[in-house]
Structure formats: C-alpha cells, structure tokens
Design a protein around this motif. Structure first.
Motif, PDB file in Angstrom:
ATOM      1  N   GLY A 116       0.823  -1.211   0.000  1.00  0.00           N
ATOM      2  CA  GLY A 116       0.000   0.000   0.000  1.00  0.00           C
ATOM      3  C   GLY A 116       0.854   1.257   0.000  1.00  0.00           C
ATOM      4  N   TYR A 117       1.945   1.228   0.754  1.00  0.00           N
ATOM      5  CA  TYR A 117       2.918   2.336   0.777  1.00  0.00           C
ATOM      6  C   TYR A 117       3.479   2.580  -0.620  1.00  0.00           C
ATOM      7  N   LYS A 118       3.904   1.505  -1.274  1.00  0.00           N
ATOM      8  CA  LYS A 118       4.493   1.641  -2.610  1.00  0.00           C
ATOM      9  C   LYS A 118       3.468   2.149  -3.621  1.00  0.00           C
ATOM     10  N   LYS A 119       2.224   1.712  -3.473  1.00  0.00           N
ATOM     11  CA  LYS A 119       1.179   2.165  -4.406  1.00  0.00           C
ATOM     12  C   LYS A 119       0.994   3.676  -4.305  1.00  0.00           C
ATOM     13  N   ALA A 120       0.937   4.206  -3.082  1.00  0.00           N
ATOM     14  CA  ALA A 120       0.722   5.643  -2.904  1.00  0.00           C
ATOM     15  C   ALA A 120       1.873   6.446  -3.499  1.00  0.00           C
ATOM     16  N   LEU A 121       3.114   5.982  -3.296  1.00  0.00           N
ATOM     17  CA  LEU A 121       4.264   6.688  -3.864  1.00  0.00           C
ATOM     18  C   LEU A 121       4.220   6.675  -5.389  1.00  0.00           C
ATOM     19  N   LYS A 122       3.917   5.506  -5.932  1.00  0.00           N
ATOM     20  CA  LYS A 122       3.866   5.383  -7.395  1.00  0.00           C
ATOM     21  C   LYS A 122       2.759   6.247  -7.975  1.00  0.00           C
ATOM     22  N   GLU A 123       1.622   6.277  -7.296  1.00  0.00           N
ATOM     23  CA  GLU A 123       0.471   7.052  -7.768  1.00  0.00           C
ATOM     24  C   GLU A 123       0.811   8.535  -7.853  1.00  0.00           C
ATOM     25  N   HIS A 124       1.720   8.996  -6.976  1.00  0.00           N
ATOM     26  CA  HIS A 124       2.083  10.419  -6.957  1.00  0.00           C
ATOM     27  C   HIS A 124       3.471  10.652  -7.557  1.00  0.00           C
ATOM     28  N   SER A 125       3.975   9.660  -8.305  1.00  0.00           N
ATOM     29  CA  SER A 125       5.248   9.773  -9.028  1.00  0.00           C
ATOM     30  C   SER A 125       6.420  10.118  -8.112  1.00  0.00           C
ATOM     31  N   LEU A 126       6.407   9.528  -6.915  1.00  0.00           N
ATOM     32  CA  LEU A 126       7.506   9.731  -5.970  1.00  0.00           C
ATOM     33  C   LEU A 126       8.439   8.524  -6.000  1.00  0.00           C
TER      34      LEU A 126
END
Length: 334
Positions: free
Chosen positions: A198-208
């Motif tokens: 879930g952590y990785k998904k949020a970062l990827k979703e915001h191009s971080l």
C-alpha cells in the motif's frame, strides 16, 4: 448433591418434566414450572454443565489461540472476543502459542479433546503452516484472524492492510512530504507485506521515487522500531517522514529520535498503524491508522457462532476497513 429425581419427587412431577423446565426444551405450565423451580431452589440444585453438554452435544465453549506479544493490539482484540462470548453466553479458553508450531499443535489438540464448539486462531507468526490435526476433526468450525495463506478450510477475519498502508502514505503526501521512508513489519507475513505494498502504491500514484536507503524491515516490536531508526540514521540523512507499519515500532522510533535529538514532528514526521489505546497518550500523540480491534474480535465470534449454528456453512472472508486518525506526530509542510 440433589438430582432431577429428587426435584421430581419433591415437586410431585415426572423426571422428564423437571428436565423440560430446567433445560427449557418444552412448554410446561406456569404452575408446574413454579413448583419445579421452587423444589430446585429448596434442594440447592445445580445443573451439571458436563451432563448438559453431553446431552446437547455442545459445551458452549470456544477455544482461542493467540501469538504471545508485548503488542497491546492482541489484548484489545481478545477483549472483543471475550466480551462477545460473554454476551452470547459462551465461555472462552485462551491459549498462547509463543510463536511455536509444536505448542500451537498441542494447544489445538487439547482444546479439541475438551470438546470446544469451535476455534479462533490469531497466530500470524505461523501463517502458511499445514495443520494436519484438523483432518482428524473435519467438522470443527474454525475462524482465522490476522493470518496470511492457510492450508485448511476456515472462515477468515482480516483488516484491509493494503488500504491501510496506502492511506498512511497518502496522508504524508497530502501534508506535503515527498521524502517518505518506511519501517516495515516482517515481510514474510501477509499483513506486513500488504501494508508495504500500500505504501508503494501511494508513492507510485504520486510519481515519488522509492529510496531503498529509507526502507528497512523490522519485527513489529518496540525494540525493532528503535533499532530500525538507528540503522536508517547510520545510512545518512533521514527523509522528512516515515510510515512505521505498527504503533509499537513507531513508539520505539520516537524514543530513539528523542534520544538522538531529532524532533518529532518538526524534523521527522511519523505515522503508525493499529491505533492501540496508548497511541493518543504518546508524546507527541501518534497519527496512525485505526484498526477496529474490538469489532475484529466481535466479528470473529459472530462468524464462528454462525458456523456452529449452521446458519452459514460456506467459508467466508470478513474484511473490516481501516481509517486514518490524525493527531500530532505529522507536520504539514504546505
């Protein structure tokens, strides 16, 4: 010790009538019921739970296995189980596994020999174990909590850890953080892995970018959180924020940050997971992801009783959704 025959003799009725009055298995007139109850009271009659369980083929007892841990999360879930059992007029036998497979097998065997009506298992350190003992008791209802892949038929109660990890990281991003590290739980455990995903998904979703120097695997305990933050500090500059995958590790990390002169949240924002009772009393009060611990316990009992009463015979998965609890351990950079 008085028996039903003694009550029948004193009340002037048959033994079967006494049985129907005491066990409430058939309508008996108010006048006769009163005579029977008065006779039972006069003789200080106490019904035998063992005899009743043999006759009804039910002991009204549930067995629960839980991994021993210093984490109050387990105790808060057990409280929900115990209180729900009480309200349903069931007894609870609680066993600790201490993370030991053989102890878990022995405890299950003992509970089944004691004729418990069903089992609740919350032993996430043992996920993936093949429990052959259930082959000997194919009819025993089982509900599993907080566990990953299992190799026997059961109902399952779980939180949505993937969503919880996503919500935690998204909150940090919405507070203006683009440097976000993560102290994970043991990634061979399902719930820990899902929070990390879930952590990785949020970062990827915001191009971080995911910086591997800011990610460290730990053990869900206070000491693990403390040692993990020390390890992250030894690697170089810290990120502006950390998602720590349970409150116990967050507590350890905050303690080390204080000892090392790193101010939370001014220099390092921290968000936890679980929302254990003491989270709001930490300094600073911990922003975290709330797990409905009492409802997890209550849902486990209700699901198990539905299986015992055969009102639901198809294995089911009950998923309870996490929510964000905002307190004082995350600084807004906006």
């Amino acid at each position: 010790m008085a028996t039903m025959k003694d009550i029948a003799r004193l009340a002037g009725v048959s033994t079967s009538t006494v049985s129907h009055v005491i066990n409430k298995t058939r309508f008996v007139s108010e006048e006769i019921s009163e005579r029977v109850n008065n006779a039972a009271k006069e003789l200080n009659y106490a019904p035998s739970a063992l005899a009743r369980s043999l006759k009804m083929n039910r002991t009204r007892t549930i067995g629960m296995l839980v991994t021993t841990s210093t984490n109050p999360f387990f105790g808060e879930v057990v409280k929900g189980v115990e209180r729900s059992c009480y309200h349903q007029n069931y007894n609870l036998i609680l066993c600790n596994t201490e993370g030991d497979t053989e102890r878990m097998r022995a405890s299950i065997d003992t509970l089944l020999q004691k004729r418990v009506d069903g089992l609740i298992l919350m032993c996430s350190t043992l996920e993936g174990e093949k429990l052959d003992i259930f082959d000997q008791y194919p009819s025993i209802p089982v509900v599993v909590m907080d566990w990953g892949p299992i190799h026997f038929e059961s109902d399952k109660i779980q939180d949505n850890s993937y969503l919880g990890g996503y919500l935690a990281t998204k909150h940090l991003i919405e507070c203006g953080h683009n440097e976000i590290g993560c102290i994970t739980g043991p990634l061979n455990r399902h719930q820990a892995l899902m929070r990390y995903e879930g952590y990785k998904k949020a970062l990827k979703e915001h191009s971080l970018r995911i910086n591997p120097d800011w990610i460290i695997e730990s053990d869900f305990e206070c000491d693990g959180g403390a040692k993990s933050l020390e390890a992250l500090m030894s690697r170089g500059a810290l990120p502006s924020s950390l998602f720590v995958c349970n409150d116990m590790m967050a507590m350890g990390a905050i303690n080390i940050a204080h000892n090392k002169g790193v101010k939370v949240p001014e220099e390092l924002s921290i968000i936890g997971y679980d929302d254990i009772h003491i989270a709001k009393y930490m300094t600073p009060a911990l922003t975290t992801i709330h797990q409905p611990k009492y409802r997890l316990g209550k849902a486990a009992v209700e699901t198990l009783l539905a299986k015992i009463d055969k009102t639901n015979e198809v294995p089911d998965v009950v998923q309870l959704e996490p929510t964000l609890v905002v307190r004082n351990s995350v600084k807004s950079l906006l």
